[in-house]
Scaffold this motif. Structure first.
Motif, PDB file in Angstrom:
ATOM      1  N   LEU A  32       0.813  -1.217   0.000  1.00 20.64           N
ATOM      2  CA  LEU A  32       0.000   0.000   0.000  1.00 20.64           C
ATOM      3  C   LEU A  32       0.848   1.269   0.000  1.00 20.64           C
ATOM      4  O   LEU A  32       0.447   2.290  -0.563  1.00 20.64           O
ATOM      5  N   GLY A  33       2.003   1.225   0.647  1.00 21.10           N
ATOM      6  CA  GLY A  33       2.842   2.423   0.713  1.00 21.10           C
ATOM      7  C   GLY A  33       2.154   3.550   1.464  1.00 21.10           C
ATOM      8  O   GLY A  33       1.619   3.354   2.572  1.00 21.10           O
ATOM      9  N   ASP A  34       2.137   4.742   0.846  1.00 15.68           N
ATOM     10  CA  ASP A  34       1.543   5.914   1.506  1.00 15.68           C
ATOM     11  C   ASP A  34       0.036   5.785   1.688  1.00 15.68           C
ATOM     12  O   ASP A  34      -0.552   6.454   2.555  1.00 15.68           O
ATOM     13  N   ALA A  35      -0.603   4.942   0.891  1.00 11.39           N
ATOM     14  CA  ALA A  35      -2.051   4.795   0.998  1.00 11.39           C
ATOM     15  C   ALA A  35      -2.467   4.222   2.349  1.00 11.39           C
ATOM     16  O   ALA A  35      -3.601   4.432   2.797  1.00 11.39           O
ATOM     17  N   ARG A  36      -1.531   3.507   3.005  1.00 15.11           N
ATOM     18  CA  ARG A  36      -1.895   2.945   4.309  1.00 15.11           C
ATOM     19  C   ARG A  36      -2.212   4.054   5.308  1.00 15.11           C
ATOM     20  O   ARG A  36      -3.144   3.943   6.111  1.00 15.11           O
ATOM     21  N   GLY A  37      -1.441   5.148   5.258  1.00 17.12           N
ATOM     22  CA  GLY A  37      -1.708   6.261   6.173  1.00 17.12           C
ATOM     23  C   GLY A  37      -3.081   6.856   5.944  1.00 17.12           C
ATOM     24  O   GLY A  37      -3.786   7.210   6.906  1.00 17.12           O
ATOM     25  N   ALA A  38      -3.493   6.947   4.685  1.00 17.63           N
ATOM     26  CA  ALA A  38      -4.822   7.493   4.382  1.00 17.63           C
ATOM     27  C   ALA A  38      -5.917   6.568   4.909  1.00 17.63           C
ATOM     28  O   ALA A  38      -6.936   7.032   5.443  1.00 17.63           O
ATOM     29  N   VAL A  39      -5.706   5.239   4.750  1.00 19.61           N
ATOM     30  CA  VAL A  39      -6.696   4.276   5.256  1.00 19.61           C
ATOM     31  C   VAL A  39      -6.786   4.364   6.770  1.00 19.61           C
ATOM     32  O   VAL A  39      -7.885   4.376   7.352  1.00 19.61           O
ATOM     33  N   ASP A  40      -5.641   4.413   7.456  1.00 24.21           N
ATOM     34  CA  ASP A  40      -5.650   4.496   8.916  1.00 24.21           C
ATOM     35  C   ASP A  40      -6.333   5.767   9.389  1.00 24.21           C
ATOM     36  O   ASP A  40      -7.088   5.761  10.379  1.00 24.21           O
ATOM     37  N   ALA A  41      -6.084   6.878   8.705  1.00 22.60           N
ATOM     38  CA  ALA A  41      -6.717   8.149   9.100  1.00 22.60           C
ATOM     39  C   ALA A  41      -8.229   8.092   8.908  1.00 22.60           C
ATOM     40  O   ALA A  41      -8.998   8.544   9.773  1.00 22.60           O
TER      41      ALA A  41
END
Length: 339
Positions: A32-41
């Motif tokens: 996921l890379g940076d997308a993981r941070g968006a999902v967690d947020a």
């Protein structure tokens, strides 16, 4: 009331959705890379809105998380059948590893260890009691202990490698075993035993399969575990002193059977001194056991030992509970430690 119930159910579903999103994102964090941070947020926003109880805020947060789910996570969700298949495969692999290295099961096929073990007992065998072995070989990778007198072991018969036997260790390296008038002697020292009444059991005929009633004398034997030195003299107290010194390192107490009448001055042995790396074994059913006394005496190499018998986990056979007939589950033997 109905609206409140629907809102409560929606909040629970939202919290579950946020939790699943976080777990799936963590599992695929590298992809996921940076997308993981968006999902967690987005998942954190859903969690806060669900706990806050504002329907409009919760709806908006769910739309954002759902969009991220469809974009990054939906394709990574495994179908239910794959989840089950992987779980089953993992369980099978773990079971095979446990059986190969740690614990195995063994069925008692004969009455040679009665009364300790009876026909139809299923026992757990600790494969790491003495060593960690390379499966299907005699190669011992790590030594974890040594057999001691009194241990009940399962081993590959050195005279018939296709057969596994279960017997009790009565002699270790350096011991000389002898039977005098049905009493076990180790290095010339008698191992004490006390009469414990009679024992009746049924041994099935190998030709007809019909049960044959046996009634035998029962004794409680006390086998010293420590080094047993020969008596210093011929006085009765000399043998007792040797046994007491060896018993300071522990005593194995168990029942043995004698089904034949003792003959005056009858003897078996003395057998050859137990060689290093070997043990001398006998069945607890002394008159009906094919063990180290046979064929002039034989010994079991330690490398042939599969493990130490630890527990009866299942028992089915004569005398068990069953609506019809005598066979069935023996409740009194379930989870019985093996002395």
């Amino acid at each position: 009331m109905a609206d409140a119930a629907r809102l409560a159910r929606a909040r629970r579903d939202a919290l579950r959705f946020a939790r699943d999103a976080r777990r799936l994102a963590a599992r695929h964090r590298r992809a996921l890379g940076d997308a993981r941070g968006a999902v967690d947020a987005a998942a954190a926003e859903v969690t806060a809105a669900a706990r806050g109880g504002e329907p409009d805020a919760l709806s908006a947060a769910l739309r954002r998380l759902d969009a991220l789910w469809e974009e990054h996570l939906a394709a990574r969700v495994k179908p239910w059948w794959r989840e089950y298949a992987e779980s089953i495969a993992l369980a099978v692999v773990l079971a095979l590893l446990v059986r190969a290295f740690v614990l195995d099961a063994f069925r008692i096929p004969s009455g040679s260890m009665v009364p300790t073990l009876v026909v139809g007992d299923y026992i757990f065998v600790s494969k790491v009691a003495y060593a960690v072995r390379l499966p299907f070989t005699h190669l011992r990778l790590v030594e974890t202990g040594a057999p001691r007198r009194g241990d009940v072991i399962v081993f590959e018969n050195p005279r018939d490698p296709s057969s596994d036997y279960v017997k009790r260790v009565v002699g270790v390296a350096g011991d000389v075993i002898e039977i005098r008038e049905q009493v076990l002697y180790v290095n010339g020292v008698p191992q004490p035993r006390a009469a414990a009444g009679e024992y009746a059991y049924a041994e099935r005929s190998p030709s007809t399969g019909e049960p044959l009633a046996e009634r035998c004398r029962r004794y409680r034997e006390a086998l010293a575990k420590g080094p047993i030195l020969p008596p210093r003299g011929d006085l009765p107290g000399d043998a007792e002193s040797s046994w007491q010194a060896a018993a300071a390192d522990g005593v194995a107490s168990y029942d043995v059977l004698q089904c034949r009448r003792a003959r005056l001055a009858s003897r078996e042995g003395p057998f050859e001194v137990v060689r290093p790396g070997h043990v001398f074994v006998m069945g607890d059913n002394r008159d009906l056991s094919a063990d180290s006394r046979g064929m002039g005496g034989w010994q079991v190499p330690v490398g042939h030992i599969r493990g130490r018998a630890a527990l009866v986990f299942w028992s089915w056979g004569d005398g068990g509970l069953w609506p019809r007939g005598a066979g069935g589950l023996r409740l009194d033997r379930l989870f019985k430690p093996i002395d």
